[in-house]
Design an enzyme around this catalytic site. Structure first.
Site, PDB file in Angstrom:
ATOM      1  N   THR A 188     -54.870  26.686  -3.003  1.00 29.38           N
ATOM      2  CA  THR A 188     -53.937  25.571  -3.034  1.00 29.38           C
ATOM      3  C   THR A 188     -54.697  24.521  -3.831  1.00 29.38           C
ATOM      4  OG1 THR A 188     -53.147  26.075  -0.804  1.00 29.38           O
ATOM      5  CG2 THR A 188     -52.790  23.844  -1.532  1.00 29.38           C
TER       6      THR A 188
ATOM      7  N   THR B 286     -55.771  22.937   2.799  1.00 29.09           N
ATOM      8  CA  THR B 286     -55.740  24.242   2.146  1.00 29.09           C
ATOM      9  C   THR B 286     -56.072  25.294   3.202  1.00 29.09           C
ATOM     10  OG1 THR B 286     -56.701  25.607   0.397  1.00 29.09           O
ATOM     11  CG2 THR B 286     -58.142  23.965   1.398  1.00 29.09           C
TER      12      THR B 286
ATOM     13  N   ASP C 280     -47.081  25.212   3.922  1.00 33.08           N
ATOM     14  CA  ASP C 280     -47.454  23.909   4.496  1.00 33.08           C
ATOM     15  C   ASP C 280     -47.600  22.832   3.425  1.00 33.08           C
ATOM     16  OD1 ASP C 280     -49.918  25.540   3.765  1.00 33.08           O
ATOM     17  OD2 ASP C 280     -50.725  23.510   3.927  1.00 33.08           O
TER      18      ASP C 280
HETATM   19  N1  GLY Z   1     -51.737  26.652   2.148  1.00 34.74           N
HETATM   20  C1  GLY Z   1     -50.910  27.290   1.217  1.00 34.74           C
HETATM   21  C2  GLY Z   1     -49.988  28.253   1.823  1.00 34.74           C
HETATM   22  O1  GLY Z   1     -50.294  28.905   2.821  1.00 34.74           O
HETATM   23  O2  GLY Z   1     -48.916  28.413   1.310  1.00 34.74           O
END
Ligand code: GLY
Length: 313
Positions: free
Chosen positions: A176, A225, A207
């Site tokens: 991310t 992240t 998220d």
């Molecule tokens: N943190 C990025 C996702 O799980 O989509």
């Protein structure tokens, strides 16, 4: 003389970085971007503009899983998510599972001033068309080959094994990007963008376009992240910021939140800063690919392996 700007960015979290070449290349990218965005803040750029600039630079860097270089979902398509939080206005905007554009953060930016501030796939596509954003295919050869390898293995992995670099591809994952900034007016903003986990079910929501993964107020900002479901279950970004609002220091809020995440066996990381200029990060994963500028120098967390841990400058 205004407040001294502060900045922290991340390019994901995951398991150990194997290979010096990978580490060097990721460090070069993170330091180049943190330097460019800090220059912008020093020239008087606002926190909101700075996090948008930083997110765009990271979306355009193919080694990170956001924008160009995003991972493919289970059906071989790329769907990206991004959000922007203006801490001083306490306004959140986001786009979920948008396709065929270069910079998802630009859609979140436009949505800041709309009545409807979070749009998903169909509505996002309509807005992209209204805005006449150029069509862009964010697919890279590396991501395609990784997906084809998974297909040959009949999709044994539950998510893509990628984050930033060929050499790390088999070991690091959960990419991310995120940016949190404090500007000369003492305003805080946060931006986060992702291609998702990779190999996920169509319609899965990250998220990164929720306050769980990206949140800011007048006192602090956080970008997360890691595995989105873990971040959502902890409501991590909002929880850290609210703890600071309620009187904890940022370091205490991060420590308590990482302790809880550890107890709950989560796989995640977070970067943050507050209006006093404290820069704090934390993780339960092995590595956090973050870099910061504290006003004096650039630093990073690439070789910081305390697991789980909290660090600060
Ligand atoms: N943190 C990025 C996702 O799980 O989509």
């Amino acid at each position: 003389m205004g407040v001294r700007p502060k900045l922290i960015i991340h390019g994901g979290a995951g398991s150990s970085l194997k290979g010096k070449g990978g580490l060097t290349a990721v460090r070069e990218s993170l330091h180049r971007i943190v330097t460019a965005v800090y220059d912008f803040l020093e020239k008087g750029g606002s926190a909101v503009e700075a996090v948008i600039l930083g997110a765009k630079l990271m979306e355009d860097e193919p080694r990170f899983n956001a924008g160009t270089g995003s991972v493919l979902q289970s059906d071989g398509q790329i769907r990206m998510s991004a959000s922007l939080m203006d801490g001083s206005a306490q306004k959140f905007s986001g786009v979920i599972n948008v396709s065929r554009i270069k910079n998802p953060i630009e859609v979140a930016q436009v949505l800041q001033t709309e009545t409807d501030r979070v749009l998903s796939d169909l509505g996002a596509a309509e807005m992209v068309r209204e805005l006449q954003m150029p069509i862009h295919n964010p697919l890279t050869d590396l991501r395609l080959h990784e997906w084809l390898a998974e297909r040959q293995g009949n999709f044994r992995s539950s998510m893509a094994g990628v984050v930033a670099e060929d050499e790390m591809a088999s070991t690091a994952r959960r990419g991310t990007i995120g940016v949190v900034a404090l500007d000369q007016d003492g305003k805080v903003a946060a931006a986060t963008s992702t291609g998702g986990k990779g190999l996920e079910r169509i319609g899965r929501v990250s998220d990164s376009a929720m306050p769980a993964g990206n949140y800011a107020t007048t006192v602090a900002g956080v970008s997360c992240t890691g595995i989105g479901e873990d971040i959502i279950d902890e409501c991590l970004a909002a929880k850290i910021v609210i703890r600071v609002t309620d009187g904890m220091t940022l370091a205490e809020a991060m420590q308590k939140s990482i302790d809880e995440s550890t107890k709950n066996q989560r796989d995640l990381g977070a970067i943050s800063l507050d209006v006093q200029g404290n820069i704090v990060w934390g993780k339960t994963s092995e590595v956090l690919l973050a870099a910061y500028h504290d006003g004096d120098a650039v630093g990073d967390t690439l070789e910081w392996h305390i697991e789980p841990g909290v660090g600060s400058v």
